[in-house]
Design a protein around this motif. Structure first.
Motif, PDB file in Angstrom:
ATOM      1  N   SER A  60      -2.855  50.798  48.060  1.00 34.54           N
ATOM      2  CA  SER A  60      -2.058  51.174  49.238  1.00 34.54           C
ATOM      3  C   SER A  60      -1.369  52.513  49.010  1.00 34.54           C
ATOM      4  N   ASN A  61      -0.772  52.678  47.850  1.00 35.09           N
ATOM      5  CA  ASN A  61      -0.101  53.937  47.525  1.00 35.09           C
ATOM      6  C   ASN A  61      -1.074  55.108  47.492  1.00 35.09           C
ATOM      7  N   SER A  62      -2.308  54.860  47.034  1.00 33.22           N
ATOM      8  CA  SER A  62      -3.288  55.948  46.994  1.00 33.22           C
ATOM      9  C   SER A  62      -3.638  56.426  48.409  1.00 33.22           C
ATOM     10  N   LEU A  63      -3.696  55.484  49.359  1.00 28.58           N
ATOM     11  CA  LEU A  63      -3.954  55.872  50.752  1.00 28.58           C
ATOM     12  C   LEU A  63      -2.794  56.693  51.317  1.00 28.58           C
ATOM     13  N   VAL A  64      -1.577  56.270  51.010  1.00 28.54           N
ATOM     14  CA  VAL A  64      -0.389  56.976  51.514  1.00 28.54           C
ATOM     15  C   VAL A  64      -0.272  58.367  50.892  1.00 28.54           C
ATOM     16  N   GLU A  65      -0.641  58.497  49.625  1.00 32.89           N
ATOM     17  CA  GLU A  65      -0.624  59.813  48.983  1.00 32.89           C
ATOM     18  C   GLU A  65      -1.573  60.773  49.690  1.00 32.89           C
ATOM     19  N   GLN A  66      -2.723  60.272  50.141  1.00 30.79           N
ATOM     20  CA  GLN A  66      -3.696  61.104  50.838  1.00 30.79           C
ATOM     21  C   GLN A  66      -3.283  61.392  52.272  1.00 30.79           C
ATOM     22  N   ASN A  67      -2.571  60.452  52.899  1.00 31.52           N
ATOM     23  CA  ASN A  67      -2.136  60.618  54.287  1.00 31.52           C
ATOM     24  C   ASN A  67      -0.806  59.901  54.481  1.00 31.52           C
TER      25      ASN A  67
END
Length: 182
Positions: free
Chosen positions: A103-110
């Protein structure tokens, strides 16, 4: 990606449409996932969590439904499943920490990402454990728990009695003790 109305197996569609993603877990395992971008750009992404001894590909039908509805789809192979590293399956405990990392990796990207978690069986337990964690990013706006198990002990009893045809006592208490020691 090909239209799903064509006679194409959804697993084949997922393999042909997906880009591979990977992250490193807190205990240094390489975890793999399939990512399928939405047909049109969107900030909505679903993370699909598979069940015990399955893999990301077992969620292909769910991925197709969300994709057709216009969502981005991320489908990880949980630790010790599919192409992800790992020796032990923890019935949602370590997996929920991995889900938070995804989840955090998705938020880091967007940073505008709006995330839905959807889990089946052990994946449902993983989703519920993550949903209750203060570490989960606020971008996770909803969760779907589909066919989660009552407890790890009850799940183990079921696997021993129905799956193996063995009595639950003394196998379940001994297995629980060995798991705790491990």
């Amino acid at each position: 990606p090909p239209a799903l109305s064509q006679p194409l197996n959804v697993r084949e569609w997922m393999l042909l449409s997906a880009k591979q993603r990977e992250i490193e877990s807190q205990d240094n395992l390489v975890l793999k996932a399939y990512y399928i971008g939405a047909p049109k750009p969107t900030n909505y992404t679903v993370i699909l969590c598979h069940g015990y001894k399955n893999s990301a590909l077992s969620m292909a039908e769910y991925a197709a439904v969300y994709h057709q509805a216009g969502w981005n789809v991320l489908v990880p192979d949980h630790r010790a499943h599919g192409y992800s590293q790992g020796r032990y399956i923890t019935m949602g405990w370590m997996e929920h920490q991995d889900l938070i990392l995804w989840s955090n990796s998705l938020v880091e990207q967007n940073p505008q990402e709006q995330i839905l978690l959807h889990g089946l069986s052990m994946g449902a337990a993983t989703v519920m454990l993550a949903a209750g964690s203060p570490e989960l990013p606020l971008n996770v706006v909803a969760a779907v728990e589909d066919c989660g198990y009552t407890s790890v002990s009850q799940e183990l009893q079921d696997k021993v009695s129905r799956g193996l045809g063995l009595p639950t006592f003394p196998l379940v208490p001994i297995t629980s003790l060995l798991s705790r020691l491990q």
